[in-house]
Design a protein around this motif. Structure first.
Motif, PDB file in Angstrom:
ATOM      1  N   ALA A 180       0.804  -1.218   0.000  1.00  0.00           N
ATOM      2  CA  ALA A 180       0.000   0.000   0.000  1.00  0.00           C
ATOM      3  C   ALA A 180       0.839   1.270   0.000  1.00  0.00           C
ATOM      4  CB  ALA A 180      -0.923   0.011   1.223  1.00  0.00           C
ATOM      5  N   ALA A 181       2.163   1.154   0.125  1.00  0.00           N
ATOM      6  CA  ALA A 181       3.013   2.330   0.321  1.00  0.00           C
ATOM      7  C   ALA A 181       3.946   2.578  -0.849  1.00  0.00           C
ATOM      8  CB  ALA A 181       3.836   2.161   1.602  1.00  0.00           C
ATOM      9  N   ALA A 182       4.200   3.853  -1.118  1.00  0.00           N
ATOM     10  CA  ALA A 182       5.155   4.235  -2.162  1.00  0.00           C
ATOM     11  C   ALA A 182       6.598   4.043  -1.693  1.00  0.00           C
ATOM     12  CB  ALA A 182       4.929   5.693  -2.575  1.00  0.00           C
ATOM     13  N   GLU A 183       6.847   4.220  -0.385  1.00  0.00           N
ATOM     14  CA  GLU A 183       8.173   4.027   0.185  1.00  0.00           C
ATOM     15  C   GLU A 183       8.062   3.166   1.433  1.00  0.00           C
ATOM     16  OE1 GLU A 183      10.056   7.703   1.070  1.00  0.00           O
ATOM     17  OE2 GLU A 183      10.107   8.394  -1.014  1.00  0.00           O
ATOM     18  N   VAL A 184       9.121   2.421   1.716  1.00  0.00           N
ATOM     19  CA  VAL A 184       9.148   1.548   2.893  1.00  0.00           C
ATOM     20  C   VAL A 184      10.306   1.963   3.788  1.00  0.00           C
ATOM     21  CG1 VAL A 184       9.389  -0.809   3.750  1.00  0.00           C
ATOM     22  CG2 VAL A 184       8.130  -0.365   1.626  1.00  0.00           C
ATOM     23  N   VAL A 185       9.993   2.288   5.034  1.00  0.00           N
ATOM     24  CA  VAL A 185      11.000   2.661   6.024  1.00  0.00           C
ATOM     25  C   VAL A 185      11.015   1.576   7.104  1.00  0.00           C
ATOM     26  CG1 VAL A 185      11.793   4.398   7.664  1.00  0.00           C
ATOM     27  CG2 VAL A 185      10.579   5.098   5.581  1.00  0.00           C
ATOM     28  N   VAL A 186      12.165   0.962   7.302  1.00  0.00           N
ATOM     29  CA  VAL A 186      12.320  -0.089   8.306  1.00  0.00           C
ATOM     30  C   VAL A 186      12.965   0.495   9.550  1.00  0.00           C
ATOM     31  CG1 VAL A 186      13.519  -2.235   8.884  1.00  0.00           C
ATOM     32  CG2 VAL A 186      12.420  -1.970   6.647  1.00  0.00           C
ATOM     33  N   LEU A 187      12.394   0.212  10.703  1.00  0.00           N
ATOM     34  CA  LEU A 187      12.946   0.630  11.990  1.00  0.00           C
ATOM     35  C   LEU A 187      13.522  -0.607  12.671  1.00  0.00           C
ATOM     36  CD1 LEU A 187       9.972   2.863  13.271  1.00  0.00           C
ATOM     37  CD2 LEU A 187      11.771   3.437  11.619  1.00  0.00           C
ATOM     38  N   ALA A 188      14.831  -0.641  12.860  1.00  0.00           N
ATOM     39  CA  ALA A 188      15.468  -1.823  13.446  1.00  0.00           C
ATOM     40  C   ALA A 188      16.701  -1.407  14.222  1.00  0.00           C
ATOM     41  CB  ALA A 188      15.848  -2.823  12.350  1.00  0.00           C
TER      42      ALA A 188
END
Length: 302
Positions: A180-188
């Motif tokens: 559903a998203a244009a960009e993916v940001v991963v928090l790790a």
């Protein structure tokens, strides 16, 4: 077992135990987890929320502070389940005009009293271990949705497989959030770097940005994994110890720019093959008087 409990049992510091656990993992005698270790082969094991909420709390806070700086006023985003994304949600409450779609009860609770933020929850079946809605109901409710960014966490992150988790239902919903998203940001945080779990959620080539914390100087595996992720085109944002602001005014915020540290990152130690962990023998030789070898042997017996 947690690192704290291991340190108590062998009567040494958590820093020392962390190095020894890394050596035992290199021998295949255990698998490292966030703040602790489990028996080897634990790809399907997952800690519950009470355990996760007390692990790497300072790192999660710094990551959430920095990640919030990438969110703009009036934006529509999706936020997945997890303790790090819960920390992010607490900071998003200050971003006006924001719309947050989530399958996490914890994220929704953090935003419940934010009068300038609209919260949209998926349907689905409640998974009690992480207070997330999963299943076909959650996935179907995301069909046809389009937002600017997805903020996700997980159980492990590697350059080879990307983000992964140990639960099939959670992985399936996370994949729907990504679509559903244009960009993916991963928090790790750094403890998840180099950890691989059973179900892939986001391939590396789909990850736009990773927001993480500064790996310890002795953590060669995390530093190597960060470099490998950067080599594959993932933008790396490293949070400083003080965290950042959740307020955003267009583009990349000043708070984020101040705390970003561009790669190249620390390279593996001289003589170490890239992508491999130090051997138990080499770690034992670094300690005077053979004390480290005795400690590791004691851990192995236990």
């Amino acid at each position: 077992m947690s690192l704290r409990e291991l340190a108590r049992v062998v009567q040494t510091s958590e820093v020392t135990v962390r190095r020894d656990v890394r050596a035992l993992e290199a021998e295949g005698l255990l698998d490292r987890r966030h703040g602790g270790a489990v028996l080897p082969g634990g790809f399907t094991r997952e800690s519950g929320f009470p355990q996760k909420s007390h692990l790497a709390t300072a790192e999660k806070t710094a990551i959430a502070d920095l990640a919030a700086g990438f969110v703009e006023e009036g934006e529509a985003i999706v936020v997945g389940a997890g303790t790090t994304t819960q920390e992010l949600a607490r900071r998003l409450a200050r971003v006006p005009g924001l719309t947050v779609v989530t399958n996490s009860l914890l994220v929704a609770q953090a935003l419940a009293h934010a009068n300038r933020v609209e919260v949209v929850m998926t349907g689905g079946t409640l998974r009690g271990s992480n207070y997330a809605l999963v299943g076909s109901g959650a996935e179907q409710s995301l069909q046809g949705l389009r937002v600017s960014r997805a903020f996700l966490s997980g159980s492990g992150l590697t350059a080879e497989r990307g983000l992964s988790t140990s639960n099939m239902l959670s992985a399936s919903v996370d994949r729907a959030l990504v679509q559903a998203a244009a960009e993916v940001v991963v928090l790790a945080d750094h403890t998840k770097l180099g950890t691989d779990t059973m179900f892939q959620t986001v391939p590396t080539d789909v990850i736009t940005r990773l927001v993480t914390d500064e790996p310890p100087a002795h953590d060669d595996r995390a530093a190597t994994e960060l470099q490998a992720l950067a080599d594959q085109g993932v933008q790396i944002a490293v949070a400083g110890p003080q965290g950042g602001s959740g307020n955003v005014v267009g583009g990349e915020p000043a708070a984020a720019r101040q705390q970003r540290r561009d790669v190249p990152l620390p390279s593996p130690r001289r003589g170490q093959v890239q992508g491999t962990a130090p051997s138990l023998r080499s770690l034992g030789e670094q300690a005077p008087g053979g004390e480290r070898g005795a400690r590791v042997a004691d851990l192995r017996r236990r």
